[in-house]
Design a protein around this motif. Sequence first.
Motif, PDB file in Angstrom:
ATOM      1  N   HIS A   9      11.204   1.309   0.335  1.00 30.05           N
ATOM      2  CA  HIS A   9      10.269   0.938  -0.739  1.00 30.05           C
ATOM      3  C   HIS A   9       9.692   2.183  -1.405  1.00 30.05           C
ATOM      4  CE1 HIS A   9       9.811  -3.419  -0.908  1.00 30.05           C
ATOM      5  NE2 HIS A   9      10.036  -3.438   0.393  1.00 30.05           N
ATOM      6  N   ILE A  10       9.387   3.194  -0.612  1.00 31.94           N
ATOM      7  CA  ILE A  10       8.822   4.422  -1.175  1.00 31.94           C
ATOM      8  C   ILE A  10       9.841   5.116  -2.075  1.00 31.94           C
ATOM      9  CG2 ILE A  10       8.111   6.770  -0.543  1.00 31.94           C
ATOM     10  CD1 ILE A  10       6.625   5.478   1.824  1.00 31.94           C
ATOM     11  N   GLN A  11      11.090   5.195  -1.620  1.00 29.92           N
ATOM     12  CA  GLN A  11      12.136   5.792  -2.449  1.00 29.92           C
ATOM     13  C   GLN A  11      12.342   5.005  -3.743  1.00 29.92           C
ATOM     14  OE1 GLN A  11      13.643   8.556  -2.435  1.00 29.92           O
ATOM     15  NE2 GLN A  11      15.221   8.171  -3.990  1.00 29.92           N
ATOM     16  N   PRO A  44       6.996  11.794   0.482  1.00 34.43           N
ATOM     17  CA  PRO A  44       6.949  10.435   1.023  1.00 34.43           C
ATOM     18  C   PRO A  44       5.836  10.235   2.041  1.00 34.43           C
ATOM     19  CG  PRO A  44       8.675  11.669   2.109  1.00 34.43           C
ATOM     20  CD  PRO A  44       8.146  12.563   1.015  1.00 34.43           C
ATOM     21  N   MET A  45       5.257  11.323   2.538  1.00 37.00           N
ATOM     22  CA  MET A  45       4.330  11.219   3.663  1.00 37.00           C
ATOM     23  C   MET A  45       3.049  10.428   3.364  1.00 37.00           C
ATOM     24  SD  MET A  45       6.022  12.334   6.004  1.00 37.00           S
ATOM     25  CE  MET A  45       7.408  13.385   6.397  1.00 37.00           C
ATOM     26  N   PRO A  46       2.388  10.632   2.215  1.00 39.49           N
ATOM     27  CA  PRO A  46       1.188   9.814   1.953  1.00 39.49           C
ATOM     28  C   PRO A  46       1.499   8.321   1.924  1.00 39.49           C
ATOM     29  CG  PRO A  46       1.214  11.711   0.501  1.00 39.49           C
ATOM     30  CD  PRO A  46       2.556  11.677   1.177  1.00 39.49           C
ATOM     31  N   GLY A  47       2.623   7.936   1.312  1.00 43.11           N
ATOM     32  CA  GLY A  47       2.994   6.520   1.260  1.00 43.11           C
ATOM     33  C   GLY A  47       3.325   5.972   2.633  1.00 43.11           C
ATOM     34  N   ILE A  48       4.045   6.750   3.438  1.00 48.38           N
ATOM     35  CA  ILE A  48       4.366   6.316   4.796  1.00 48.38           C
ATOM     36  C   ILE A  48       3.083   6.115   5.599  1.00 48.38           C
ATOM     37  CG2 ILE A  48       5.359   7.089   6.980  1.00 48.38           C
ATOM     38  CD1 ILE A  48       7.616   8.381   5.372  1.00 48.38           C
ATOM     39  N   ALA A  49       2.170   7.078   5.503  1.00 48.96           N
ATOM     40  CA  ALA A  49       0.904   6.967   6.231  1.00 48.96           C
ATOM     41  C   ALA A  49       0.109   5.749   5.791  1.00 48.96           C
ATOM     42  CB  ALA A  49       0.071   8.243   6.035  1.00 48.96           C
ATOM     43  N   ALA A  50       0.058   5.517   4.465  1.00 50.12           N
ATOM     44  CA  ALA A  50      -0.689   4.369   3.950  1.00 50.12           C
ATOM     45  C   ALA A  50      -0.090   3.069   4.447  1.00 50.12           C
ATOM     46  CB  ALA A  50      -0.706   4.400   2.421  1.00 50.12           C
ATOM     47  N   GLY A  51       1.240   2.976   4.425  1.00 53.96           N
ATOM     48  CA  GLY A  51       1.885   1.759   4.893  1.00 53.96           C
ATOM     49  C   GLY A  51       1.617   1.489   6.357  1.00 53.96           C
ATOM     50  N   LEU A  52       1.742   2.510   7.185  1.00 54.27           N
ATOM     51  CA  LEU A  52       1.521   2.331   8.623  1.00 54.27           C
ATOM     52  C   LEU A  52       0.066   2.003   8.933  1.00 54.27           C
ATOM     53  CD1 LEU A  52       3.740   5.156  10.157  1.00 54.27           C
ATOM     54  CD2 LEU A  52       4.226   2.713  10.009  1.00 54.27           C
ATOM     55  N   PRO A  92       0.819  -1.221   0.000  1.00 58.95           N
ATOM     56  CA  PRO A  92       0.000   0.000   0.000  1.00 58.95           C
ATOM     57  C   PRO A  92       0.846   1.262   0.000  1.00 58.95           C
ATOM     58  CG  PRO A  92      -0.114  -1.077   2.135  1.00 58.95           C
ATOM     59  CD  PRO A  92       0.562  -2.034   1.200  1.00 58.95           C
ATOM     60  N   GLY A  93       2.015   1.218   0.673  1.00 57.98           N
ATOM     61  CA  GLY A  93       2.884   2.385   0.666  1.00 57.98           C
ATOM     62  C   GLY A  93       3.345   2.733  -0.738  1.00 57.98           C
ATOM     63  N   ARG A  94       3.744   1.715  -1.501  1.00 59.26           N
ATOM     64  CA  ARG A  94       4.207   1.947  -2.865  1.00 59.26           C
ATOM     65  C   ARG A  94       3.047   2.334  -3.781  1.00 59.26           C
ATOM     66  NH1 ARG A  94       9.565  -1.417  -4.136  1.00 59.26           N
ATOM     67  NH2 ARG A  94       9.198  -0.434  -6.153  1.00 59.26           N
ATOM     68  N   THR A  95       1.877   1.740  -3.575  1.00 53.23           N
ATOM     69  CA  THR A  95       0.721   2.058  -4.419  1.00 53.23           C
ATOM     70  C   THR A  95       0.326   3.524  -4.278  1.00 53.23           C
ATOM     71  OG1 THR A  95      -0.102  -0.217  -4.209  1.00 53.23           O
ATOM     72  CG2 THR A  95      -1.672   1.465  -4.923  1.00 53.23           C
ATOM     73  N   ILE A  96       0.241   3.995  -3.049  1.00 53.00           N
ATOM     74  CA  ILE A  96      -0.113   5.391  -2.817  1.00 53.00           C
ATOM     75  C   ILE A  96       0.983   6.311  -3.353  1.00 53.00           C
ATOM     76  CG2 ILE A  96      -0.524   7.140  -1.046  1.00 53.00           C
ATOM     77  CD1 ILE A  96      -2.860   5.224  -1.515  1.00 53.00           C
ATOM     78  N   THR A  97       2.241   5.921  -3.150  1.00 49.23           N
ATOM     79  CA  THR A  97       3.355   6.726  -3.644  1.00 49.23           C
ATOM     80  C   THR A  97       3.324   6.831  -5.163  1.00 49.23           C
ATOM     81  OG1 THR A  97       4.750   6.149  -1.752  1.00 49.23           O
ATOM     82  CG2 THR A  97       5.868   6.907  -3.736  1.00 49.23           C
ATOM     83  N   SER A  98       2.909   5.768  -5.835  1.00 45.54           N
ATOM     84  CA  SER A  98       2.863   5.791  -7.300  1.00 45.54           C
ATOM     85  C   SER A  98       1.864   6.827  -7.815  1.00 45.54           C
ATOM     86  CB  SER A  98       2.492   4.407  -7.842  1.00 45.54           C
ATOM     87  OG  SER A  98       1.116   4.118  -7.651  1.00 45.54           O
ATOM     88  N   ALA A  99       0.873   7.148  -7.013  1.00 50.32           N
ATOM     89  CA  ALA A  99      -0.116   8.154  -7.399  1.00 50.32           C
ATOM     90  C   ALA A  99       0.196   9.523  -6.806  1.00 50.32           C
ATOM     91  CB  ALA A  99      -1.512   7.719  -6.943  1.00 50.32           C
ATOM     92  N   SER A 100       1.058   9.545  -5.789  1.00 45.39           N
ATOM     93  CA  SER A 100       1.400  10.803  -5.120  1.00 45.39           C
ATOM     94  C   SER A 100       2.892  10.825  -4.827  1.00 45.39           C
ATOM     95  CB  SER A 100       0.590  10.949  -3.824  1.00 45.39           C
ATOM     96  OG  SER A 100       0.870  12.165  -3.175  1.00 45.39           O
TER      97      SER A 100
END
Length: 288
Positions: free
Chosen positions: A249-251, A105-113, A93-101
């Motif tokens: 993963h986000i990076q 890094p914050m949206p992906g970090i939040a989604a992952g957590l 989920p962290g990477r999926t959200i990051t791919s759209a935003s």
Amino acid sequence: MTTKKRRSLFSFLKNNDWKQYWTTKISTVSQETGNSIVRGYPLCDIIESNMSFAELVFLVLKGELPNEKQKTMVNVLLCSIGDYGFNSMVSVPGRTITSASPDSPMPGIAAGLLSLGRTYVSPQYAGELLEQSYATMKKENLSVEEIADRVVREYTDRGEAIPGLGHPLYRSDDLRAESLLKVQHELDIFGEKSEIYEAIRVRAEQEFDREISLNWPARVACIGAELDMAPFEYTGIAAIAYMPALIAHIQEEVTEGVPLRIIPPIINDYTGVPERPLPERFVKVGAK
């Protein structure tokens, strides 16, 4: 572990006295120096010292610096997750959200957590089971075996899975849990609470007539309990432990990934009704 009685909002409204409404024992900022004071210690002193991150985590959570055993055990917990690639419910989920935003890094970090929960990583539910079992055992003067038998019977009667037992990927032993257990014994912090979970495991094996292992969340719960931590506290440590992998993963997603991740058609198996026409009573807009 004793829990302080929570204050009531009603009492503040009734008395219209808000002096103690926001209070904390964790930190403050010195008006004279501008330095943050964390559990009594100036943050700048902490920064300029050789304090480890494990020691800081323990200090912030428990209010005092850890001894050597406590420091080592917290450090081990922080190092006990690492990463699980795309088997992880955190990185995907962290990477999926990051791919759209990808701009932050914050949206992906939040989604992952936010993916940490009852069925993945979180030791909270194993910890709550352990705390409740320990409290009942002491209150009713039961043996470790007696409380284990009660726990297994109650969960079995309700048709619920017992938190902390088994793992869908590790069909025999959860090697991470085994390594944590080894460190527990080496540091001599395997106490009565850990014995309860071991007894639950043994009783479950008897009940279901097969080998069952304690998983990583259960072992973290045992360690956290022996360190006199609450389930919320060591659940937070589990989240911290996953942060390096999540950030990596986000990076990687930003630099090497695919913008706007989707579910590939090859695995998008639609199981609904076949295509069909609307009933005749629905007429296209503009049709006569």
